[in-house]
Design an enzyme around this catalytic site. Structure first.
Site, short mmCIF file in Angstrom:
data_model
loop_
_atom_site.label_atom_id
_atom_site.label_comp_id
_atom_site.label_asym_id
_atom_site.label_seq_id
_atom_site.Cartn_x
_atom_site.Cartn_y
_atom_site.Cartn_z
CG HIS A 77 8.72 -16.15 12.92
ND1 HIS A 77 8.84 -15.78 11.60
CD2 HIS A 77 8.44 -15.00 13.59
CE1 HIS A 77 8.64 -14.47 11.48
NE2 HIS A 77 8.40 -13.98 12.67
CG ASP A 79 7.29 -17.99 8.81
OD1 ASP A 79 7.66 -17.96 10.00
OD2 ASP A 79 6.20 -17.54 8.43
CG ASP A 140 9.14 -10.23 11.01
OD1 ASP A 140 9.19 -11.08 11.90
OD2 ASP A 140 8.08 -9.80 10.53
CD GLU A 174 4.87 -14.49 13.53
OE1 GLU A 174 4.36 -13.65 14.30
OE2 GLU A 174 5.32 -14.18 12.39
CD GLU A 175 6.06 -12.81 9.15
OE1 GLU A 175 4.96 -12.23 9.24
OE2 GLU A 175 7.12 -12.32 9.54
CG ASP A 197 8.47 -12.14 15.80
OD1 ASP A 197 9.14 -11.69 14.84
OD2 ASP A 197 7.32 -12.58 15.67
CG HIS A 378 5.83 -8.17 6.62
ND1 HIS A 378 4.54 -8.44 7.02
CD2 HIS A 378 6.64 -8.82 7.49
CE1 HIS A 378 4.57 -9.22 8.09
NE2 HIS A 378 5.83 -9.46 8.39
#
Length: 405
Positions: A77, A79, A140, A174-175, A197, A378
């Site tokens: 992903h 994003d 990520d 995805e997040e 991922d 994150h």
């Protein structure tokens, strides 16, 4: 590794933060900037690649052997999490890391400390890529994106590398749990797939949390505090009461392994009204359903106590993919062998999070998750060793080789 580093740095330079409050797909139009870049890079390699209106890049590398090999896909992903800023990312590159703390930002005295993240010590001698302490990094999942792109580049440049049909997919959002909401599995065309991922080097996962999101609105009544007796209803105090009724030991800071949690992700309030957001997680389906029932019963209790002031919206996000992957366990075994072929000890473990592969598995595309190499996702302490991303790319090639064999 120079090519891999170049790709990764170019990808993280593009802001792609997803927006859970948006109703569009992709949730942020900025995600298209990277998706278009990836589509063009694939096309420049000579790979057919399409980008649709929903933000899905789907590409195909045709088979170059005569064997009856099922099409295998690799997905990442684009994003980044809205939990931290993904704008103006300034990666720092520490070559030949010698251990010890890493000063991320001298002006703000932000330090990546070994005492807090002791796993850093296993990367002595490696090239570490960190943040500057003001944003997340974006490994990520741009680490996974870069690993897939490097593997694709290798396959195209080495026609002697025999393989079946290979599918490549890049997804948005995805997040925020909407990564494959409109993903066309039939159009993608893979029989089996892997998301790239995961976290640290060696990780392999085929079971994940069951997941739901809760949004809560509490309506208070603001009266001058001097005359508030028997009249004022302070919505913030009700919010505090609600949170206190959830089990303390089921917060993320106190859970690990297969233990689930309630996680308060956002709260905004005044006396008049307060909003709260939670994510609810558990690997065990029965315990997951019990958590949702508890949240519902607390809202009902508070409404009886204060008079219908609490509005709860529970939204399903995804289920544990284990039940869909286990009937095809050989794809997990191939991944284990591919990791071992790369000289790495596999770390098979449950995902304490989610991945596009969870929903894809329930959509008919069994899809375990493989490491991309990063740590501390994150947040401002995120980092990734360059060599770990390189190994992720090598594992992709090994999987392709094993399917061909």
């Amino acid at each position: 590794m120079e090519r891999l580093l170049d790709k990764f740095l170019r990808y993280v330079a593009v802001e792609t933060t997803s927006d859970e409050n948006s109703e569009t797909q992709p949730s942020s139009q900025k995600e298209f900037d990277l998706l278009r870049m990836l589509q063009k890079e694939l096309q420049d390699m000579g790979i057919k690649a399409d980008l649709d209106e929903y933000g899905y890049v789907m590409a195909t590398i045709p088979a170059n052997s005569d064997k009856e090999t099922p099409a295998v896909g690799f997905i990442a992903h684009v994003d980044t999490s809205p939990d931290a800023s993904g704008k103006d990312i300034k990666p720092q590159i520490i070559e030949n890391y010698q251990g010890g703390d890493i000063l991320l930002n001298p002006d703000k005295d932000i330090v990546l400390r070994v005492s807090e993240f002791p796993e850093m010590q296993q990367y002595i001698g490696k090239t570490m890529i960190t943040t500057d302490g003001t944003t997340l990094l974006g490994a990520d999942d741009k680490g996974g994106v870069a690993a897939i792109m490097c593997a694709a580049e290798y396959i195209v440049e080495h026609p002697e590398f025999k393989h079946g049909e290979i599918k490549i997919g890049f997804t948005p959002d995805e997040e925020i749990g909407r990564g494959v909401a409109k993903f066309d599995v039939k159009k993608f065309g893979a029989r089996y797939a892997y998301t790239i991922d995961g976290g640290e080097i060696g990780e392999l996962e085929y079971e994940n949390f069951n997941a739901a999101a809760a949004k809560i609105h509490i309506q208070g009544s603001n009266i001058h505090p001097g005359y508030g007796k028997d009249k004022m209803v302070n919505s913030m105090l009700i919010a505090m009461e609600l949170n206190a009724m959830l089990p303390v030991e089921q917060r993320p800071a106190y859970t690990s392994g297969y233990e689930g949690f309630f996680h308060l992700t956002e709260i905004n309030g005044t006396v008049e009204e307060t909003t709260m957001s939670y994510i609810i997680r558990d690997h065990d389906r029965a315990k997951f359903e019990a958590k949702k029932e508890l949240m519902t019963s607390i809202a009902e209790y508070l409404n009886k106590k204060y008079g219908d002031v609490v509005k709860l919206e529970l939204k399903h996000q995804y289920y544990n993919m284990r039940q869909e992957v286990e009937p095809h366990y050989f794809i997990v075994e191939k991944a284990i062998k591919a990791i071992e072929m790369a000289g790495i000890k596999p770390k098979v473990q449950p995902i304490r999070g989610g991945t596009d592969g969870a929903n894809l598995s329930f959509m008919g595309l069994p899809c375990p998750n493989i490491f991309a190499g990063g740590h501390n996702f994150h947040g401002k302490y995120e980092y990734v060793p360059l060599e770990s991303m390189e190994k992720a790319s090598e594992v992709i090639l090994n999987i392709v080789k094993l399917f061909e064999e």
